[in-house]
Design an enzyme around this catalytic site. Structure first.
Site, PDB file in Angstrom:
ATOM      1  N   ASP A  68      12.712  15.903  -4.957  1.00 49.16           N
ATOM      2  CA  ASP A  68      12.601  15.847  -6.408  1.00 49.16           C
ATOM      3  C   ASP A  68      11.614  16.957  -7.053  1.00 49.16           C
ATOM      4  O   ASP A  68      11.128  17.349  -6.552  1.00 49.16           O
ATOM      5  CB  ASP A  68      12.112  14.458  -6.712  1.00 49.16           C
ATOM      6  CG  ASP A  68      10.910  13.954  -5.890  1.00 49.16           C
ATOM      7  OD1 ASP A  68      10.322  14.869  -5.114  1.00 49.16           O
ATOM      8  OD2 ASP A  68      10.651  12.881  -5.710  1.00 49.16           O
ATOM      9  N   ASN A 137       5.273   1.931  -7.297  1.00 47.98           N
ATOM     10  CA  ASN A 137       6.254   1.086  -7.954  1.00 47.98           C
ATOM     11  C   ASN A 137       7.586   0.851  -7.133  1.00 47.98           C
ATOM     12  O   ASN A 137       8.367   0.188  -7.660  1.00 47.98           O
ATOM     13  CB  ASN A 137       6.427   1.537  -9.318  1.00 47.98           C
ATOM     14  CG  ASN A 137       7.136   2.767  -9.462  1.00 47.98           C
ATOM     15  OD1 ASN A 137       7.373   3.249  -8.320  1.00 47.98           O
ATOM     16  ND2 ASN A 137       7.470   3.373 -10.746  1.00 47.98           N
ATOM     17  N   HIS A 139       9.598   3.299  -6.160  1.00 45.99           N
ATOM     18  CA  HIS A 139      10.475   4.299  -6.568  1.00 45.99           C
ATOM     19  C   HIS A 139      10.607   5.427  -5.135  1.00 45.99           C
ATOM     20  O   HIS A 139       9.572   5.121  -4.096  1.00 45.99           O
ATOM     21  CB  HIS A 139      10.012   5.160  -7.701  1.00 45.99           C
ATOM     22  CG  HIS A 139       9.157   6.290  -7.328  1.00 45.99           C
ATOM     23  ND1 HIS A 139       8.337   6.700  -8.392  1.00 45.99           N
ATOM     24  CD2 HIS A 139       8.525   6.947  -6.207  1.00 45.99           C
ATOM     25  CE1 HIS A 139       7.209   7.584  -7.873  1.00 45.99           C
ATOM     26  NE2 HIS A 139       7.744   7.749  -6.683  1.00 45.99           N
ATOM     27  N   GLU A 144      13.498   5.643 -10.317  1.00 45.32           N
ATOM     28  CA  GLU A 144      12.473   4.708 -10.922  1.00 45.32           C
ATOM     29  C   GLU A 144      13.134   3.193 -11.038  1.00 45.32           C
ATOM     30  O   GLU A 144      14.275   3.032 -11.094  1.00 45.32           O
ATOM     31  CB  GLU A 144      11.995   5.178 -12.096  1.00 45.32           C
ATOM     32  CG  GLU A 144      11.428   6.557 -12.322  1.00 45.32           C
ATOM     33  CD  GLU A 144       9.844   6.272 -11.820  1.00 45.32           C
ATOM     34  OE1 GLU A 144       9.494   5.620 -10.855  1.00 45.32           O
ATOM     35  OE2 GLU A 144       8.912   7.055 -12.407  1.00 45.32           O
TER      36      GLU A 144
END
Ligand code: GLP
Length: 236
Positions: A68, A137, A139, A144
């Site tokens: 990413d 979170n 991810h 996401e």
């Protein structure tokens, strides 16, 4: 199937990262490996590079895929995943340009960039190993939490928690990311899923307790049949 192992410290966990990488490149001299960046795998990568250099292991045939990237920063910006991989893997192992599949953090057209990376990955026989960290979170890569998960390579709006990632401390206005999607992640022969570092406890507890949910994308890894999850006991 997800196998889980717990480690008392980062050093022991990083030894396992190194071991899995070494096993992969020895088993297949032309292995394709997708690399996360960030603090979770860093020591493991350093051990791997040392092992390769010290033992003269041939890695000239392997392909490296960057998982990413943050959008909008110059490729040379020290906050980029590019900078991380160049410093930690590409330069020390002298990986040739043709063997490195990498998003341009400053692409003029990000949709085109997604297509470009997609066709390069499609041209590989397979992805042998994907190394993943987990976001605060939940991810995975920059997939996401939200109403849905995009299977393909895509550009994403960063979640508020992701914008506080330590890699972005010295940047401003980074609001999007580009990432490999779950289609490619789940097609990988093996996934090494690393859970370490501060503020990961809640995301990991959700990974353990929840069914597959877009509210915590890490839960999608439960759909894969060969995930090795390695956990640092010191997650706070
Ligand atoms: C970022 C990175 C991911 C990484 C994740 C966790 O989103 N782009 O590749 O897996 O954060 O990072 P860390 O290991 O630093 O907590």
């Amino acid at each position: 199937m997800v196998s889980k192992s717990y480690y008392d410290d980062l050093d022991a966990l990083s030894d396992r990262i190194c071991e899995v990488l070494i096993e992969t490149v020895k088993k297949n001299r032309r292995a394709a490996i997708c690399f996360a960046t960030g603090s979770s795998p860093l020591l493991g990568y350093r051990k791997f590079v040392k092992e390769v250099i010290d033992n003269n292991i041939d890695v000239s045939g392997i392909t490296i895929i960057k998982l990413d990237e943050w959008c909008g920063l110059d490729m040379t910006n020290t906050a980029t995943c590019e900078h991380f991989l160049q410093q930690e893997i590409i330069k020390p192992l002298a990986i040739r340009k043709i063997k490195y599949i990498s998003f341009n953090s400053k692409a003029v057209d990000f949709e085109e960039e997604c297509e470009k990376i997609k066709s390069k990955i499609e041209a590989l026989p397979c992805i042998d190993l994907t190394i993943l960290g987990i976001g605060k979170n939940g991810h995975i890569g920059l997939n996401e939490p939200g109403e849905f998960v995009v299977p393909e390579i895509h550009v994403t709006d960063l979640d508020a928690k992701t914008k506080t990632h330590s890699m972005l401390y010295n940047t401003s206005n980074v609001s999007k990311g580009i990432t490999i999607g779950f289609k490619d992640i789940l097609s990988s022969k093996k996934i090494l899923f690393i859970v370490t570092g501060p503020e990961k406890r809640i995301a990991y507890e959700q990974f353990l307790s929840l069914n597959v949910t877009t509210q915590n994308p890490s839960t999608f890894l439960k759909l894969h049949n060969n995930v090795e999850c390695i956990v640092d006991n010191n997650i706070s």
